[in-house]
Design a protein around this motif. Structure first.
Motif, PDB file in Angstrom:
ATOM      1  N   TRP A  23       0.834  -1.212   0.000  1.00 24.30           N
ATOM      2  CA  TRP A  23       0.000   0.000   0.000  1.00 24.30           C
ATOM      3  C   TRP A  23       0.866   1.258   0.000  1.00 24.30           C
ATOM      4  O   TRP A  23       0.605   2.198  -0.754  1.00 24.30           O
ATOM      5  CB  TRP A  23      -0.909  -0.027   1.224  1.00 24.30           C
ATOM      6  N   LEU A  24       1.914   1.263   0.824  1.00 19.83           N
ATOM      7  CA  LEU A  24       2.741   2.454   0.958  1.00 19.83           C
ATOM      8  C   LEU A  24       3.550   2.721  -0.307  1.00 19.83           C
ATOM      9  O   LEU A  24       3.615   3.869  -0.782  1.00 19.83           O
ATOM     10  CB  LEU A  24       3.678   2.310   2.159  1.00 19.83           C
ATOM     11  N   VAL A  25       4.155   1.674  -0.871  1.00 20.22           N
ATOM     12  CA  VAL A  25       4.982   1.913  -2.065  1.00 20.22           C
ATOM     13  C   VAL A  25       4.126   2.350  -3.250  1.00 20.22           C
ATOM     14  O   VAL A  25       4.538   3.197  -4.049  1.00 20.22           O
ATOM     15  CB  VAL A  25       5.829   0.672  -2.429  1.00 20.22           C
ATOM     16  N   VAL A 648      10.428   3.247   2.354  1.00 18.99           N
ATOM     17  CA  VAL A 648       9.899   2.095   1.636  1.00 18.99           C
ATOM     18  C   VAL A 648      10.988   1.039   1.451  1.00 18.99           C
ATOM     19  O   VAL A 648      10.736  -0.159   1.616  1.00 18.99           O
ATOM     20  CB  VAL A 648       9.324   2.549   0.272  1.00 18.99           C
ATOM     21  N   ALA A 649      12.210   1.473   1.100  1.00 17.80           N
ATOM     22  CA  ALA A 649      13.311   0.519   0.954  1.00 17.80           C
ATOM     23  C   ALA A 649      13.598  -0.181   2.280  1.00 17.80           C
ATOM     24  O   ALA A 649      13.855  -1.396   2.317  1.00 17.80           O
ATOM     25  CB  ALA A 649      14.560   1.235   0.451  1.00 17.80           C
ATOM     26  N   SER A 650      13.540   0.565   3.388  1.00 14.23           N
ATOM     27  CA  SER A 650      13.735  -0.045   4.705  1.00 14.23           C
ATOM     28  C   SER A 650      12.637  -1.053   5.019  1.00 14.23           C
ATOM     29  O   SER A 650      12.890  -2.102   5.624  1.00 14.23           O
ATOM     30  CB  SER A 650      13.768   1.033   5.788  1.00 14.23           C
ATOM     31  N   LEU A 651      11.397  -0.741   4.613  1.00 11.57           N
ATOM     32  CA  LEU A 651      10.312  -1.698   4.817  1.00 11.57           C
ATOM     33  C   LEU A 651      10.544  -2.972   4.004  1.00 11.57           C
ATOM     34  O   LEU A 651      10.192  -4.071   4.445  1.00 11.57           O
ATOM     35  CB  LEU A 651       8.971  -1.069   4.436  1.00 11.57           C
ATOM     36  N   GLY A 652      11.131  -2.813   2.798  1.00 14.94           N
ATOM     37  CA  GLY A 652      11.476  -3.997   2.022  1.00 14.94           C
ATOM     38  C   GLY A 652      12.505  -4.851   2.732  1.00 14.94           C
ATOM     39  O   GLY A 652      12.397  -6.084   2.760  1.00 14.94           O
ATOM     40  N   VAL A 653      13.511  -4.207   3.334  1.00 12.54           N
ATOM     41  CA  VAL A 653      14.506  -4.941   4.126  1.00 12.54           C
ATOM     42  C   VAL A 653      13.840  -5.591   5.330  1.00 12.54           C
ATOM     43  O   VAL A 653      14.123  -6.751   5.682  1.00 12.54           O
ATOM     44  CB  VAL A 653      15.637  -3.993   4.563  1.00 12.54           C
TER      45      VAL A 653
END
Length: 770
Positions: A23-25, A648-653
């Motif tokens: 949702w965020l990305v 968003v990149a941190s959420l992917g990690v």
């Protein structure tokens, strides 16, 4: 279908993390791409709509009445390349009487005799009052934000006639300041004849020059006094939009790539971690197609919501943002037609969910092909592979055991690690690009502004009435320089004038004092030092085909002055010519300064000086020097978008760390059972992601520098300026070293929470499913 929807809805509720990430990305990516594409479309579309509705002239030409007759001009316009023509119209230049300066900008006005507002070319929008029907009446060329109360006001021109305002009209091409009847224009002793042309080929400046050359081919030599094309006006209006569009497009593209990578990573992880769930679905009778549908719906629900909110956010932010970036002639009218184009919204609402669906298709097809027995047993069978072999080799390097184990974990799921690494690389790219952009825009916003601290204007308004200073020009400069804390004072005056060979009005600016720069940045050449030397902006050079060293002739109210261009300024105004005070007064003998720029000594209070200046003379007003609003807007928006992409990149990690912990729960339980401490578990998990962060920095920093080198020159070209080298030489060893830590910070920030959560689990909890 109902079973698929129920299973997908339950998966969405259960997998809150992946739902939030998707949702965020999609929200961030869709919002930025809507604004970026809307701005690209708006850079030309509003102008084209208004210009087309008015059937505006492609070229406005001014001819010498003594060399070309009306009959000759009419016959010359009957050429195959001419689509339509209006004129000949008599044109006079008159001095503006006192009291009329607020209605007609500057000290001169171009008065054109025109029988009616319509015609084949330049259909003027008469938005208030009526068109002049007899001598003594006039219509002012103003946008529709002016009060109708001015209709009926009467002004006596210095040349003799008295004119009464009977209406307000507007044309985007600004072919005149004032329209009167042809008979009235003839009484004003016109010095030129105006012709308005539309050509069949108006695609470029070269095509327009060729068309004008064909029209003037048979006319007496030297009869064409000047001309300007609609493309120059179009560049002025859309220049700011073209400056903002490249960096917004860069963030939009980065956002889309991050969205694709993270959606693919999230869904792939959901498939791997949900093997048991897939097996249970198939055991309950779900067909392979239904399993595929469950995982696609599971992704598309948050993606559609994110796209919808992102599109709405882009539209809400776009309108005020476009109002800010659109400037120049006719901006007020263009604001009414500026907005997000429908095709942009359709593309965002349909395109982004499709991109997310395609990203999820590969992992979902994998889930579809698994048999029930294999899916149920896949999550619990012990797995030895690349990670174990790498960990054994790293153990020989005498690293702490938790570090060597963590460094090998990314190799257990190479595809997942590659997607996570790509997201980190794009996050580092965004941070690097934004850092360079913010540095340049900070230097641009502050460029030369430290040359003075306070500007004092030689006028004020009290209760709606203008109040002029009681002191004279020179006396004011001396008095302002004698106040406490002053280092130096430079006076500035400007007046409208005409540039020989062009129909456009220019502003001649004179500077008197010790600092001729007044905050302007010189890109090439040198500052003016003597009478006859001037400096101009990059846009002036480009739009008028002028080069440093060229000679120009300026004229104003019967006075003429030949000047030489000796320098180029970092300035986007194509109508300003800056010279010394002797150059200014040679053209305008009674010229006076309207502003005084004051540089204070170190430690002096600008606000206190401003109060002292206002107390010196009630006719003075002051303004403290502040940062550039445009630069602040770019820095603020770029910072916000960068933080969102980094988050968003941190959420992917974060998602990858959670999935890795879940997949290797048996290994984690075994390690804890033989004595691994919670701190070692945390170090192992964080190290596994930090390795990706290091590689991400190595790859992302050069990509960010490349993005900067691509985008920033296009932003400068969009507003016709040349940036000096000190504003673009922003990459230094210390800064690159700081940026090299960006990937590690993104990776560690994303991995820390799952690592601490894994560290707190007991052996019994980890092995509970066994």
């Amino acid at each position: 279908m109902r079973a698929v929807w129920k299973a997908a809805r339950a998966a969405v509720r259960r997998r809150r993390l992946q739902t939030l990430v998707i949702w965020l990305v999609t929200l961030v990516s869709t919002g930025s791409i809507v604004v970026a594409l809307g701005l690209v479309d708006a850079a030309s579309a509003p102008f084209e709509r208004v210009f087309g509705a008015q059937h505006g002239p492609h070229v406005v030409a001014e001819f010498d009445r003594g060399k070309a007759t009306n009959a000759q001009l009419t016959n010359a316009s009957r050429k195959p390349g001419v689509e339509a023509v209006a004129g000949p119209f008599p044109e006079a230049t008159v001095d503006v009487p006192r009291g009329m300066e607020d209605l007609v900008l500057g000290g001169e006005a171009t008065v054109v005799g025109r029988p009616r507002p319509g015609g084949a070319v330049d259909r003027v929008d008469l938005w208030a009052g009526r068109w002049p029907a007899r001598p003594g009446e006039m219509v002012l060329n103003r946008q529709s934000d002016w009060s109708r109360n001015a209709i009926g006001k009467t002004f006596r021109l210095p040349s003799g006639p008295t004119l009464t305002i009977v209406g307000f009209a507007f044309d985007l091409s600004h072919t005149a300041d004032v329209w009167v009847t042809p008979d009235q224009a003839a009484a004003l002793h016109p010095n030129a004849t105006q012709m308005l042309y539309r050509f069949r080929d108006a695609s470029s400046q070269d095509a327009l020059r060729a068309g004008l050359a064909q029209v003037t081919e048979g006319l007496p030599k030297g009869s064409l006094r000047g001309s300007h094309s609609y493309l120059t006006l179009k560049d002025k209006v859309g220049g700011s939009a073209r400056a903002y569009a490249p960096y917004l497009m860069a963030f939009g593209v980065l956002g889309i790539l991050v969205a694709v990578l993270i959606v693919a990573n999230v869904v792939g992880g959901a498939v791997v971690s949900g093997f048991r769930h897939i097996g249970i679905l198939k055991a309950l009778g779900f067909t392979p197609g239904q399993v595929l549908g469950v995982y696609l719906v599971m992704v598309c629900v948050p993606a559609v919501l994110g796209c919808a909110l992102g599109t709405l956010s882009g539209n809400l932010l776009g309108k005020p943002f476009f109002r800010f970036v659109f400037s120049g002639p006719g901006a007020g009218v263009l604001h009414e037609s500026v907005g997000i184009a429908p095709w942009v919204n359709v593309l965002a609402l349909c395109g982004m969910p499709l991109v997310c669906g395609l990203a999820a298709l590969g992992p979902s097809v994998r889930a579809q092909r698994l048999s029930a027995a294999r899916a149920i047993s896949a999550g619990s069978a012990p797995r030895a592979g690349r990670a174990l072999r790498v960990q054994r080799r790293l153990a020989g390097l005498r690293l702490p055991r938790s570090v060597s184990l963590g460094a090998g974990l990314p190799f257990a799921r190479p595809a997942r690690s590659a997607l996570t690494l790509a997201a980190v690389v794009l996050g580092v790219t965004a941070v690097t690009f934004a850092t360079g952009l913010a540095t340049t825009m900070t230097l641009f916003g502050d460029g030369g502004r430290d040359a003075y601290d306070v500007t004092v204007y030689a006028s004020d308004h009290v209760h709606g009435k203008q109040v002029l200073p009681v002191h004279g020009d020179r006396q004011l400069q001396h008095s302002l320089g004698s106040l406490p804390g002053v280092a130096r004072v430079t006076a500035r005056g400007d007046e409208d004038a005409r540039l020989e060979g062009s129909t456009q009005r220019v502003v001649v600016e004179g500077r008197r004092g010790p600092d001729p720069s007044l905050g302007d940045v010189l890109v090439r050449g040198h500052w003016m030092h003597r009478r006859g030397e001037v400096v101009v902006g990059t846009s002036f050079l480009r739009h008028n085909g002028v080069h440093i060293g060229d000679h120009l002739r300026l004229r104003k109210s019967g006075h003429e002055e030949e000047v030489t261009v000796v320098g180029e300024l970092m300035q986007d105004n194509d109508a300003v010519v800056v010279g010394t005070w002797p150059t200014f007064t040679a053209l305008i003998p009674d010229g006076k300064a309207f502003a005084y720029h004051v540089e204070l000594r170190k430690g002096a209070d600008p606000a206190a000086y401003a109060r002292a200046a206002r107390a010196l003379d009630k006719g003075l007003s002051t303004q403290l020097t502040g940062p550039s609003s445009g630069a602040e807007t770019i820095i603020g928006s770029a910072t916000g978008l960068t933080l969102m992409l980094a988050l968003v990149a941190s959420l992917g990690v974060f998602n990858t760390a959670v999935l890795n912990t879940h997949d290797r729960r048996r290994d984690l339980g075994m390690l804890k059972s033989i004595g691994m401490t919670p701190r070692q578990v945390t170090v192992m998990t964080v190290t596994s992601m930090a390795m990706l962060g290091v590689i991400g920095s190595v790859l992302g920093v050069p990509l960010g520098v490349a993005a900067y080198e691509t985008v920033v020159p296009r932003m400068a070209a969009g507003i016709d300026i040349t940036l000096p080298s000190y504003m673009t030489d922003v990459w230094h060893a210390a800064r690159l070293a700081e940026l090299a830590l960006t990937g590690v910070v993104i990776a560690v920030a994303g991995a820390l929470v799952p690592a601490r959560r894994a560290a707190r689990l007991t052996v019994a909890e980890v092995l509970h499913n066994e």
